[in-house]
Design a protein around this motif. Structure first.
Motif, PDB file in Angstrom:
ATOM      1  N   THR A 116       7.046  -9.262  -1.172  1.00 58.06           N
ATOM      2  CA  THR A 116       5.811  -8.470  -1.143  1.00 58.06           C
ATOM      3  C   THR A 116       5.698  -7.554  -2.367  1.00 58.06           C
ATOM      4  O   THR A 116       4.594  -7.348  -2.880  1.00 58.06           O
ATOM      5  CB  THR A 116       5.693  -7.669   0.170  1.00 58.06           C
ATOM      6  OG1 THR A 116       6.833  -6.831   0.340  1.00 58.06           O
ATOM      7  CG2 THR A 116       5.559  -8.608   1.366  1.00 58.06           C
TER       8      THR A 116
ATOM      9  N   ARG B 222       2.552  -7.745  -4.937  1.00 56.94           N
ATOM     10  CA  ARG B 222       1.755  -6.583  -5.368  1.00 56.94           C
ATOM     11  C   ARG B 222       1.717  -6.488  -6.892  1.00 56.94           C
ATOM     12  O   ARG B 222       0.658  -6.236  -7.474  1.00 56.94           O
ATOM     13  CB  ARG B 222       2.303  -5.295  -4.755  1.00 56.94           C
ATOM     14  CG  ARG B 222       2.039  -5.180  -3.262  1.00 56.94           C
ATOM     15  CD  ARG B 222       2.413  -3.801  -2.712  1.00 56.94           C
ATOM     16  NE  ARG B 222       3.798  -3.417  -2.934  1.00 56.94           N
ATOM     17  CZ  ARG B 222       4.818  -3.744  -2.131  1.00 56.94           C
ATOM     18  NH1 ARG B 222       4.606  -4.467  -1.040  1.00 56.94           N
ATOM     19  NH2 ARG B 222       6.044  -3.331  -2.413  1.00 56.94           N
TER      20      ARG B 222
ATOM     21  N   ARG C 142      -0.835  -9.137  -8.409  1.00 64.08           N
ATOM     22  CA  ARG C 142      -2.206  -9.199  -7.878  1.00 64.08           C
ATOM     23  C   ARG C 142      -3.206  -9.693  -8.928  1.00 64.08           C
ATOM     24  O   ARG C 142      -4.020 -10.565  -8.659  1.00 64.08           O
ATOM     25  CB  ARG C 142      -2.609  -7.833  -7.341  1.00 64.08           C
ATOM     26  CG  ARG C 142      -3.932  -7.844  -6.593  1.00 64.08           C
ATOM     27  CD  ARG C 142      -4.281  -6.477  -6.032  1.00 64.08           C
ATOM     28  NE  ARG C 142      -3.320  -6.098  -5.018  1.00 64.08           N
ATOM     29  CZ  ARG C 142      -2.840  -4.871  -4.872  1.00 64.08           C
ATOM     30  NH1 ARG C 142      -3.221  -3.903  -5.676  1.00 64.08           N
ATOM     31  NH2 ARG C 142      -1.985  -4.606  -3.910  1.00 64.08           N
TER      32      ARG C 142
ATOM     33  N   GLU D 290       1.204  -8.919   0.801  1.00 60.92           N
ATOM     34  CA  GLU D 290       1.663  -7.790   0.002  1.00 60.92           C
ATOM     35  C   GLU D 290       2.372  -6.716   0.822  1.00 60.92           C
ATOM     36  O   GLU D 290       2.799  -5.719   0.267  1.00 60.92           O
ATOM     37  CB  GLU D 290       0.485  -7.171  -0.752  1.00 60.92           C
ATOM     38  CG  GLU D 290      -0.112  -8.107  -1.784  1.00 60.92           C
ATOM     39  CD  GLU D 290      -1.217  -7.458  -2.606  1.00 60.92           C
ATOM     40  OE1 GLU D 290      -1.586  -6.297  -2.338  1.00 60.92           O
ATOM     41  OE2 GLU D 290      -1.698  -8.124  -3.541  1.00 60.92           O
TER      42      GLU D 290
END
Length: 180
Positions: free
Chosen positions: A28, A32, A35, A46
């Motif tokens: 995750t 992030r 993105r 995320e």
């Protein structure tokens, strides 16, 4: 190599291993950080709770197999490649879903990882066909399947619901005859 490593799925720079719930934090965090690389094509989880829901069917489901593409040098997760919608019988097909993480993008790690996934698909999994459905403007994803030798088989308007709309996709495929 971890317990979840896939037998024989090791290349010069990457190792494949199966998803596990223990990967939630790293996966995750990488999602992030990535993105801007992924959007508008892909929306990997995320947050750890979203990862748990995403990973669970990749861990124990005969219709889906998920692989983490990890750097051999330090075990860092470089990306992921899933074989979804696996159908047996006279079809023996699966549909690829994948994504690189920003720190690994453009380094050839996903190409190496895809080759290892194809070895699993056409070897132990016994598939006849792998498909990849890609939005036409997703140049990085198209380049990955081209490098792997997939062939363009068609175009499907309004094919998959992504980011709030039905999106057109190109259909790419690779069969065991091409593998040989």
């Amino acid at each position: 190599m971890s317990e979840s490593a896939v037998r024989g799925a090791e290349g010069p720079r990457v190792v494949l291993r199966r998803f596990s719930q223990a990967d939630a934090e790293e996966f995750t965090a990488r999602a992030r950080e990535s993105r801007s690389l992924h959007h508008p094509w892909l929306f990997p989880p995320e947050r750890p709770a979203a990862y748990a829901a995403y990973a669970a069917p990749l861990i124990d489901n005969p219709a889906r197999v998920g692989y983490l593409v990890c750097e051999r040098s330090d075990g860092a997760i470089a990306g992921f490649i899933n074989i979804n919608n696996i159908v047996g019988g006279g079809f023996l097909c699966g549909v690829l879903g994948y994504g690189a993480f920003a720190h690994a993008a453009g380094r050839g790690l996903m190409s190496e990882g895809l080759g290892l996934v194809m070895e699993q698909a056409f070897g132990p999994l016994g598939l006849h066909r792998l498909e990849a459905n890609i939005q036409p403007a997703n140049e990085a994803s198209l380049a990955l399947v081209r490098r792997a030798g997939f062939r363009l088989e068609g175009y499907s308007p309004d094919f998959v619901y992504v980011d709030g709309a039905w999106r057109d996709h190109e259909r790419w495929a690779f069969t065991t005859e091409m593998w040989r």
